[in-house]
Design a protein around this motif. Structure first.
Motif, PDB file in Angstrom:
ATOM      1  N   ILE A  29       0.850  -1.203   0.000  1.00 35.55           N
ATOM      2  CA  ILE A  29       0.000   0.000   0.000  1.00 35.55           C
ATOM      3  C   ILE A  29       0.880   1.246   0.000  1.00 35.55           C
ATOM      4  O   ILE A  29       0.684   2.177  -0.785  1.00 35.55           O
ATOM      5  CB  ILE A  29      -0.946   0.026   1.224  1.00 35.55           C
ATOM      6  N   GLN A  30       1.870   1.219   0.894  1.00 30.78           N
ATOM      7  CA  GLN A  30       2.752   2.376   1.037  1.00 30.78           C
ATOM      8  C   GLN A  30       3.474   2.685  -0.284  1.00 30.78           C
ATOM      9  O   GLN A  30       3.553   3.839  -0.700  1.00 30.78           O
ATOM     10  CB  GLN A  30       3.786   2.058   2.113  1.00 30.78           C
ATOM     11  N   ARG A  31       3.961   1.639  -0.939  1.00 32.79           N
ATOM     12  CA  ARG A  31       4.693   1.825  -2.191  1.00 32.79           C
ATOM     13  C   ARG A  31       3.799   2.479  -3.248  1.00 32.79           C
ATOM     14  O   ARG A  31       4.203   3.413  -3.947  1.00 32.79           O
ATOM     15  CB  ARG A  31       5.228   0.471  -2.694  1.00 32.79           C
ATOM     16  N   HIS A  74       4.029   6.164  -4.903  1.00 28.50           N
ATOM     17  CA  HIS A  74       4.128   6.233  -6.362  1.00 28.50           C
ATOM     18  C   HIS A  74       3.132   7.276  -6.896  1.00 28.50           C
ATOM     19  O   HIS A  74       3.473   8.102  -7.743  1.00 28.50           O
ATOM     20  CB  HIS A  74       3.822   4.847  -6.934  1.00 28.50           C
ATOM     21  N   ALA A  75       1.917   7.247  -6.369  1.00 29.08           N
ATOM     22  CA  ALA A  75       0.899   8.227  -6.786  1.00 29.08           C
ATOM     23  C   ALA A  75       1.315   9.634  -6.354  1.00 29.08           C
ATOM     24  O   ALA A  75       1.252  10.584  -7.139  1.00 29.08           O
ATOM     25  CB  ALA A  75      -0.455   7.853  -6.181  1.00 29.08           C
ATOM     26  N   TRP A 113      -6.370  -0.157   7.040  1.00 20.31           N
ATOM     27  CA  TRP A 113      -4.927   0.035   6.829  1.00 20.31           C
ATOM     28  C   TRP A 113      -4.693   1.168   5.810  1.00 20.31           C
ATOM     29  O   TRP A 113      -3.724   1.919   5.921  1.00 20.31           O
ATOM     30  CB  TRP A 113      -4.260  -1.249   6.328  1.00 20.31           C
ATOM     31  N   PHE A 114      -5.564   1.221   4.798  1.00 14.04           N
ATOM     32  CA  PHE A 114      -5.469   2.311   3.816  1.00 14.04           C
ATOM     33  C   PHE A 114      -5.799   3.648   4.502  1.00 14.04           C
ATOM     34  O   PHE A 114      -5.129   4.653   4.291  1.00 14.04           O
ATOM     35  CB  PHE A 114      -6.454   2.087   2.668  1.00 14.04           C
ATOM     36  N   GLN A 115      -6.835   3.603   5.313  1.00 11.38           N
ATOM     37  CA  GLN A 115      -7.284   4.823   5.988  1.00 11.38           C
ATOM     38  C   GLN A 115      -6.167   5.393   6.864  1.00 11.38           C
ATOM     39  O   GLN A 115      -5.948   6.596   6.903  1.00 11.38           O
ATOM     40  CB  GLN A 115      -8.508   4.489   6.840  1.00 11.38           C
ATOM     41  N   VAL A 143      -2.574  -4.666  -3.529  1.00  9.81           N
ATOM     42  CA  VAL A 143      -2.529  -4.833  -2.065  1.00  9.81           C
ATOM     43  C   VAL A 143      -2.093  -6.251  -1.691  1.00  9.81           C
ATOM     44  O   VAL A 143      -1.378  -6.449  -0.708  1.00  9.81           O
ATOM     45  CB  VAL A 143      -3.871  -4.436  -1.401  1.00  9.81           C
ATOM     46  N   PHE A 144      -2.505  -7.220  -2.520  1.00  7.60           N
ATOM     47  CA  PHE A 144      -2.114  -8.619  -2.289  1.00  7.60           C
ATOM     48  C   PHE A 144      -1.138  -9.122  -3.363  1.00  7.60           C
ATOM     49  O   PHE A 144      -0.359 -10.006  -3.102  1.00  7.60           O
ATOM     50  CB  PHE A 144      -3.327  -9.555  -2.349  1.00  7.60           C
ATOM     51  N   TYR A 145      -1.286  -8.615  -4.577  1.00  8.00           N
ATOM     52  CA  TYR A 145      -0.657  -9.226  -5.756  1.00  8.00           C
ATOM     53  C   TYR A 145      -1.026 -10.726  -5.810  1.00  8.00           C
ATOM     54  O   TYR A 145      -1.844 -11.216  -5.003  1.00  8.00           O
ATOM     55  CB  TYR A 145       0.864  -9.035  -5.783  1.00  8.00           C
ATOM     56  N   ASP A 146      -0.450 -11.459  -6.751  1.00  5.98           N
ATOM     57  CA  ASP A 146      -0.717 -12.894  -6.869  1.00  5.98           C
ATOM     58  C   ASP A 146       0.188 -13.479  -7.957  1.00  5.98           C
ATOM     59  O   ASP A 146       1.028 -12.774  -8.514  1.00  5.98           O
ATOM     60  CB  ASP A 146      -2.204 -13.173  -7.147  1.00  5.98           C
TER      61      ASP A 146
END
Lengths: 368, 368
Positions: A31-33, A37-38, A60-62, A242-245
């Motif tokens: 999330i932080q990355r 980036h944004a 966690w985003f909040q 947030v999870f990737y896969d």
């Protein structure tokens, strides 16, 4: 959209059934990355919450200051509105049949919907509603939903029709560049990203004088992970990051160590003579989405070692080559080293679908 | 394993979101036909409840005098035991990690588990338990789980080891002939059915003197729908037949009018220029299982007309050719005849997986 399981022990010993492990620390980093980036690229970050559908992961985003989100259904919008999220884009073509829910939501929240046909524009322009934002969805090559960027007559028609209803507010143009998932290599993905960006920027140039404040919004996890936003872009909406896969890993969007979820699965049957292990973990847990691995294997997931603290992507067992309702078959040379009752961790092919399945199961999701 | 939605109106107008319609009358006919088939052939009927996972649909079986069932997980066994079902075969390899739940269940119910390895047999023979039945699972060609029918030494080993625990009771040999699903034509399916039957009967002949009362149990929906049980068979355990689905229809196991479930799905986007319609109805509703249609189309479901009283299999629109999380894309010539907000019915490829997904959604399943 349920509460997750938070046992007092950190041990894996208490796991009885397929359990989706969510690594909080990897999620935080992911999330932080993306938030950084944004921010570095001066685009708004409106993460897509369809991947996790969770109040807790939302928090966690909040905690990182994020206030605006994307969802893919009115039900999800209602759920997150109840959790206190007040600025929600429903990135799905307007479903007329949920109009009552949409108007109710827009009484107390900033809701944006998508329009992508003159028929829906005509229909919505005649409805009674509170203030409601809308994006015109542009199809920049995904060929699922949206208006072709060159179809100015349809765009004009939608803007003109919706303009008759003073409670409808045009927010801008939005696209989902899902075609990146079909790319054979990063160069092709980059081309999709650039072409989609150009198409949206061109529309922005045509309309921003008439609609000051309108924005252009894009975002799929591969593009947002690999590239800077296209110059002129205002907002990104990735979700899966947030999870990737496994699919994202094979596309090159993430490292294998960025994958934040794995399905802990009990071994129930071992067949060394055909190098196979059967787990309790099937289509109702992982979902039946598959991807072709770089070695050419059609896989439903990658089995890795599960230790006391979590999974180990350096200790790969093999691929899930077949799924039935409750069974998964893993092809692995090390089959004879395992015993019934051992646990393996499966990196899922498509974490959004796996989470959607596991969230409903009692004690189906566990944060580690 | 939730309560279904029973609205007071029979109209489809109140449907807002993807909703799995279950036609009670077709289910009744399907259950009755299979029950009669078993009775005429003098085999016990132990239907597999993994297909519906529902207390209510279970009660339809109960009303026809059925008292013995099959499930594919300990969780399902617990659920149906709570509903009053007392004779349950858990047709899944013994999961050591759920031993406590199994012993608790077997306190008050007749529970049968599967053993298919000498390791699990050794393990279980050392556990404290109440009276617990077990089958030895035989792999008659499916190559998922089970012991090869010629591996007499493993069978002897399991019988000898489990014989040391007086609370373990050998019930017989069981197979799942899932290889029928891979058959290219009915003759091949018949061959699988006959070969599996011969293998089990041969084992029965070897062991029935030593274990009087032991049975042989088989059953997959294609074989049980198309053929008489193999002579000497004692029990059949089909599950899918209660709903059937597109896969079974293409295999020849049922008529299209025997399919008892369809996903009512709102139309949200129409693209006549490429003969496509997009529905609210995706991988999280239908599941991402696909089958090749006789015309060679890889399909996730068949879209048919939905009227006030139900769906009409004589009015076929086209195939679901693509699924994302919430979207389904249907290829259909008649795209331009539809409007956003219309409802279509999708005959699912795999009804077990569709029901598993829809049962958890609020108002996700509706009986008509």
């Amino acid at each position: 959209m349920y509460q997750f399981y938070m046992p007092k022990t950190t041990s894996m010993d208490i796991i009885k059934r397929p359990t989706l492990l969510v690594n909080r620390s990897i999620c935080h980093t992911n999330i932080q990355r993306m938030e950084e980036h944004a921010r570095m690229n001066r685009v708004a970050f409106r993460p897509h919450f369809k991947t996790h559908q969770s109040a807790e992961i939302g928090s966690w985003f909040q905690a990182m200051g994020i206030r605006s989100i994307t969802v893919s259904s009115v039900s999800m919008a209602s759920f997150f509105a109840e959790q206190g999220w007040q600025d929600i884009t429903i990135a799905f073509p307007l479903n007329h049949r949920e109009w009552d829910d949409i108007t109710r939501l827009s009484e107390t929240n900033n809701i944006q919907v998508l329009l992508e046909s003159t028929r829906s524009a005509e229909w919505i322009s005649k409805q009674e509603c509170n203030n409601l934002g809308f994006f015109i969805e542009i199809d920049t090559g995904h060929k699922r939903t949206g208006i072709h960027p060159g179809d100015i007559s349809a765009i004009e028609d939608i803007l003109e029709t919706t303009g008759r209803n003073p409670n409808l507010h045009f927010r801008g143009f939005l696209t989902h560049t899902g075609q990146t998932y079909r790319s054979e290599h990063t160069v092709e993905m980059m081309q999709h990203h650039v072409e989609a960006g150009k198409a949206l920027v061109s529309l922005k140039e045509q309309y921003e004088n008439k609609y000051p404040g309108m924005i252009i919004s894009t975002g799929d996890t591969p593009s947002c992970s690999l590239f800077d936003p296209f110059p002129g872009m205002d907002e990104i909406r990735p979700g899966n990051f947030v999870f990737y896969d496994l699919m994202q890993y094979y596309l090159g969007s993430c490292k294998i160590s960025d994958i934040a979820v794995a399905l802990a699965s009990p071994v129930v049957s071992i067949h060394p003579e055909r190098s196979e292990v059967v787990i309790y973990g099937g289509a109702v847990h992982l979902s039946k989405d598959s991807v072709i691995s770089p070695e050419g294997i059609s896989t439903y997931g990658l089995a890795v070692k599960l230790g006391c603290d979590g999974w180990d992507t350096d200790a790969v067992y093999g691929h899930v080559i077949s799924l039935s309702q409750e069974h998964g078959i893993i092809q692995m040379e090390a089959a004879k080293q395992l015993l019934p009752g051992d646990l393996l961790a499966i990196l899922p092919v498509h974490s959004c679908l796996t989470m959607d399945l596991m969230q409903y199961r009692p004690e189906g999701v566990r944060i580690i």
